[in-house]
Scaffold this motif. Structure first.
Motif, PDB file in Angstrom:
ATOM      1  N   SER A  54      16.415   9.250  -8.332  1.00  0.00           N
ATOM      2  CA  SER A  54      15.632  10.060  -9.266  1.00  0.00           C
ATOM      3  C   SER A  54      14.133   9.951  -9.027  1.00  0.00           C
ATOM      4  O   SER A  54      13.353  10.724  -9.585  1.00  0.00           O
ATOM      5  CB  SER A  54      15.928   9.615 -10.692  1.00  0.00           C
ATOM      6  OG  SER A  54      15.439   8.298 -10.902  1.00  0.00           O
ATOM      7  N   GLY A  55      13.756   8.967  -8.220  1.00  0.00           N
ATOM      8  CA  GLY A  55      12.333   8.706  -8.045  1.00  0.00           C
ATOM      9  C   GLY A  55      11.754   7.841  -9.138  1.00  0.00           C
ATOM     10  O   GLY A  55      10.556   7.567  -9.159  1.00  0.00           O
ATOM     11  N   GLY A  56      12.621   7.392 -10.047  1.00  0.00           N
ATOM     12  CA  GLY A  56      12.130   6.647 -11.186  1.00  0.00           C
ATOM     13  C   GLY A  56      11.709   5.227 -10.890  1.00  0.00           C
ATOM     14  O   GLY A  56      10.934   4.634 -11.643  1.00  0.00           O
ATOM     15  N   SER A  57      12.234   4.690  -9.792  1.00  0.00           N
ATOM     16  CA  SER A  57      11.875   3.318  -9.410  1.00  0.00           C
ATOM     17  C   SER A  57      11.521   3.277  -7.943  1.00  0.00           C
ATOM     18  O   SER A  57      12.156   3.937  -7.125  1.00  0.00           O
ATOM     19  CB  SER A  57      13.037   2.356  -9.677  1.00  0.00           C
ATOM     20  OG  SER A  57      13.312   2.257 -11.055  1.00  0.00           O
ATOM     21  N   THR A  58      10.501   2.499  -7.632  1.00  0.00           N
ATOM     22  CA  THR A  58      10.078   2.312  -6.253  1.00  0.00           C
ATOM     23  C   THR A  58       9.940   0.824  -5.966  1.00  0.00           C
ATOM     24  O   THR A  58       9.717   0.013  -6.881  1.00  0.00           O
ATOM     25  CB  THR A  58       8.743   3.012  -5.965  1.00  0.00           C
ATOM     26  OG1 THR A  58       7.761   2.552  -6.890  1.00  0.00           O
ATOM     27  CG2 THR A  58       8.876   4.522  -6.081  1.00  0.00           C
ATOM     28  N   TYR A  59      10.076   0.484  -4.698  1.00  0.00           N
ATOM     29  CA  TYR A  59      10.026  -0.902  -4.265  1.00  0.00           C
ATOM     30  C   TYR A  59       9.189  -0.973  -2.989  1.00  0.00           C
ATOM     31  O   TYR A  59       9.268  -0.079  -2.153  1.00  0.00           O
ATOM     32  CB  TYR A  59      11.443  -1.415  -3.981  1.00  0.00           C
ATOM     33  CG  TYR A  59      12.399  -1.208  -5.130  1.00  0.00           C
ATOM     34  CD1 TYR A  59      13.074   0.000  -5.282  1.00  0.00           C
ATOM     35  CD2 TYR A  59      12.614  -2.200  -6.078  1.00  0.00           C
ATOM     36  CE1 TYR A  59      13.937   0.210  -6.351  1.00  0.00           C
ATOM     37  CE2 TYR A  59      13.480  -1.999  -7.143  1.00  0.00           C
ATOM     38  CZ  TYR A  59      14.128  -0.785  -7.273  1.00  0.00           C
ATOM     39  OH  TYR A  59      14.980  -0.581  -8.335  1.00  0.00           O
ATOM     40  N   TYR A  60       8.413  -2.040  -2.852  1.00  0.00           N
ATOM     41  CA  TYR A  60       7.532  -2.172  -1.705  1.00  0.00           C
ATOM     42  C   TYR A  60       7.553  -3.592  -1.150  1.00  0.00           C
ATOM     43  O   TYR A  60       7.697  -4.570  -1.896  1.00  0.00           O
ATOM     44  CB  TYR A  60       6.089  -1.840  -2.102  1.00  0.00           C
ATOM     45  CG  TYR A  60       5.893  -0.408  -2.522  1.00  0.00           C
ATOM     46  CD1 TYR A  60       5.918  -0.052  -3.863  1.00  0.00           C
ATOM     47  CD2 TYR A  60       5.693   0.590  -1.569  1.00  0.00           C
ATOM     48  CE1 TYR A  60       5.746   1.261  -4.256  1.00  0.00           C
ATOM     49  CE2 TYR A  60       5.522   1.910  -1.955  1.00  0.00           C
ATOM     50  CZ  TYR A  60       5.550   2.243  -3.293  1.00  0.00           C
ATOM     51  OH  TYR A  60       5.382   3.543  -3.679  1.00  0.00           O
ATOM     52  N   SER A  61       7.372  -3.662   0.142  1.00  0.00           N
ATOM     53  CA  SER A  61       7.104  -4.946   0.774  1.00  0.00           C
ATOM     54  C   SER A  61       5.721  -5.422   0.334  1.00  0.00           C
ATOM     55  O   SER A  61       4.812  -4.620   0.137  1.00  0.00           O
ATOM     56  CB  SER A  61       7.137  -4.770   2.291  1.00  0.00           C
ATOM     57  OG  SER A  61       6.483  -5.835   2.931  1.00  0.00           O
ATOM     58  N   ASP A  62       5.571  -6.718   0.210  1.00  0.00           N
ATOM     59  CA  ASP A  62       4.256  -7.263  -0.138  1.00  0.00           C
ATOM     60  C   ASP A  62       3.209  -6.902   0.914  1.00  0.00           C
ATOM     61  O   ASP A  62       2.016  -6.859   0.619  1.00  0.00           O
ATOM     62  CB  ASP A  62       4.339  -8.783  -0.281  1.00  0.00           C
ATOM     63  CG  ASP A  62       5.071  -9.208  -1.546  1.00  0.00           C
ATOM     64  OD1 ASP A  62       5.491 -10.370  -1.613  1.00  0.00           O
ATOM     65  OD2 ASP A  62       5.228  -8.369  -2.454  1.00  0.00           O
ATOM     66  N   LEU A  63       3.646  -6.657   2.134  1.00  0.00           N
ATOM     67  CA  LEU A  63       2.714  -6.344   3.224  1.00  0.00           C
ATOM     68  C   LEU A  63       2.067  -4.977   3.052  1.00  0.00           C
ATOM     69  O   LEU A  63       1.000  -4.723   3.625  1.00  0.00           O
ATOM     70  CB  LEU A  63       3.443  -6.398   4.565  1.00  0.00           C
ATOM     71  CG  LEU A  63       4.000  -7.758   4.984  1.00  0.00           C
ATOM     72  CD1 LEU A  63       4.815  -7.617   6.264  1.00  0.00           C
ATOM     73  CD2 LEU A  63       2.885  -8.774   5.173  1.00  0.00           C
ATOM     74  N   PHE A  68       0.596   1.681   0.612  1.00  0.00           N
ATOM     75  CA  PHE A  68       1.608   2.706   0.903  1.00  0.00           C
ATOM     76  C   PHE A  68       2.225   3.203  -0.395  1.00  0.00           C
ATOM     77  O   PHE A  68       2.377   2.440  -1.363  1.00  0.00           O
ATOM     78  CB  PHE A  68       2.720   2.137   1.775  1.00  0.00           C
ATOM     79  CG  PHE A  68       2.339   1.791   3.191  1.00  0.00           C
ATOM     80  CD1 PHE A  68       1.016   1.777   3.612  1.00  0.00           C
ATOM     81  CD2 PHE A  68       3.324   1.490   4.109  1.00  0.00           C
ATOM     82  CE1 PHE A  68       0.681   1.455   4.920  1.00  0.00           C
ATOM     83  CE2 PHE A  68       3.020   1.176   5.424  1.00  0.00           C
ATOM     84  CZ  PHE A  68       1.691   1.140   5.820  1.00  0.00           C
ATOM     85  N   THR A  69       2.621   4.474  -0.391  1.00  0.00           N
ATOM     86  CA  THR A  69       3.294   5.064  -1.550  1.00  0.00           C
ATOM     87  C   THR A  69       4.494   5.872  -1.083  1.00  0.00           C
ATOM     88  O   THR A  69       4.348   6.747  -0.217  1.00  0.00           O
ATOM     89  CB  THR A  69       2.351   5.975  -2.338  1.00  0.00           C
ATOM     90  OG1 THR A  69       1.200   5.228  -2.763  1.00  0.00           O
ATOM     91  CG2 THR A  69       3.050   6.536  -3.566  1.00  0.00           C
ATOM     92  N   VAL A  70       5.659   5.571  -1.646  1.00  0.00           N
ATOM     93  CA  VAL A  70       6.870   6.322  -1.328  1.00  0.00           C
ATOM     94  C   VAL A  70       7.112   7.333  -2.453  1.00  0.00           C
ATOM     95  O   VAL A  70       6.915   7.025  -3.635  1.00  0.00           O
ATOM     96  CB  VAL A  70       8.077   5.382  -1.128  1.00  0.00           C
ATOM     97  CG1 VAL A  70       8.374   4.565  -2.380  1.00  0.00           C
ATOM     98  CG2 VAL A  70       9.303   6.165  -0.681  1.00  0.00           C
ATOM     99  N   GLU A  89      -1.616  -4.102  12.488  1.00  0.00           N
ATOM    100  CA  GLU A  89      -0.313  -4.738  12.314  1.00  0.00           C
ATOM    101  C   GLU A  89       0.719  -3.809  11.670  1.00  0.00           C
ATOM    102  O   GLU A  89       1.897  -4.173  11.567  1.00  0.00           O
ATOM    103  CB  GLU A  89      -0.436  -6.033  11.499  1.00  0.00           C
ATOM    104  CG  GLU A  89      -1.200  -5.892  10.210  1.00  0.00           C
ATOM    105  CD  GLU A  89      -2.659  -6.309  10.356  1.00  0.00           C
ATOM    106  OE1 GLU A  89      -3.296  -5.917  11.366  1.00  0.00           O
ATOM    107  OE2 GLU A  89      -3.165  -7.000   9.444  1.00  0.00           O
ATOM    108  N   ASP A  90       0.312  -2.621  11.252  1.00  0.00           N
ATOM    109  CA  ASP A  90       1.262  -1.619  10.769  1.00  0.00           C
ATOM    110  C   ASP A  90       1.901  -0.842  11.919  1.00  0.00           C
ATOM    111  O   ASP A  90       2.803  -0.035  11.692  1.00  0.00           O
ATOM    112  CB  ASP A  90       0.571  -0.634   9.822  1.00  0.00           C
ATOM    113  CG  ASP A  90       0.103  -1.279   8.529  1.00  0.00           C
ATOM    114  OD1 ASP A  90      -1.017  -0.944   8.087  1.00  0.00           O
ATOM    115  OD2 ASP A  90       0.849  -2.113   7.976  1.00  0.00           O
TER     116      ASP A  90
END
Length: 126
Positions: A54-63, A68-70, A89-90
């Motif tokens: 749904s796009g209601g939750s997003t998760y990211y690496s600490d790096l 960054f935005t998904v 480093e990306d």
């Protein structure tokens, strides 16, 4: 069958931005959580970001958190990864992946995902 095709990679200077897109075929896209992973030469594939169906939750690496935005547009069967303040480093091949819920586990694990794209190269110069 779901097919995923990434685009938007390229060469950018440090501090610059890129937006990756992942276009999915198949009407089940809107039911799938989507993830982004990356793999640098000589390194293991690592989690970058994920978004629920749904796009209601997003998760990211600490790096990448804060840079960054998904996001996703289910009407267009497309998921995006906006990458700002890029660092050398990306540099990696970036893959999108789809999770239809067949596998248990965390969104942070590549084993949860059922379908993978072919990858797109991102190179950040210093």
């Amino acid at each position: 069958q779901v097919q995923l095709v990434e685009s938007g990679g390229g060469l950018v200077q440090a501090g610059g931005s890129l937006r990756l897109s992942c276009a999915a075929s198949g009407r089940i896209f809107s039911s799938a959580a989507m993830g982004w992973f990356r793999q640098a030469p000589g390194k293991e594939r690592e989690f970058v970001a994920a978004i629920t169906w749904s796009g209601g939750s997003t998760y990211y690496s600490d790096l990448v958190k804060g840079r960054f935005t998904v996001s996703r547009d289910n009407a267009k069967n497309t998921v995006y990864l906006q990458m700002n303040s890029l660092k050398p480093e990306d540099t990696a091949v970036y893959y999108c992946a789809g999770d239809l819920g067949y596998n248990s586990g965390s969104y942070y694990s590549s084993q949860k995902y059922d379908y993978w794209g072919q990858g797109t190269q991102v190179t950040v110069s210093s």
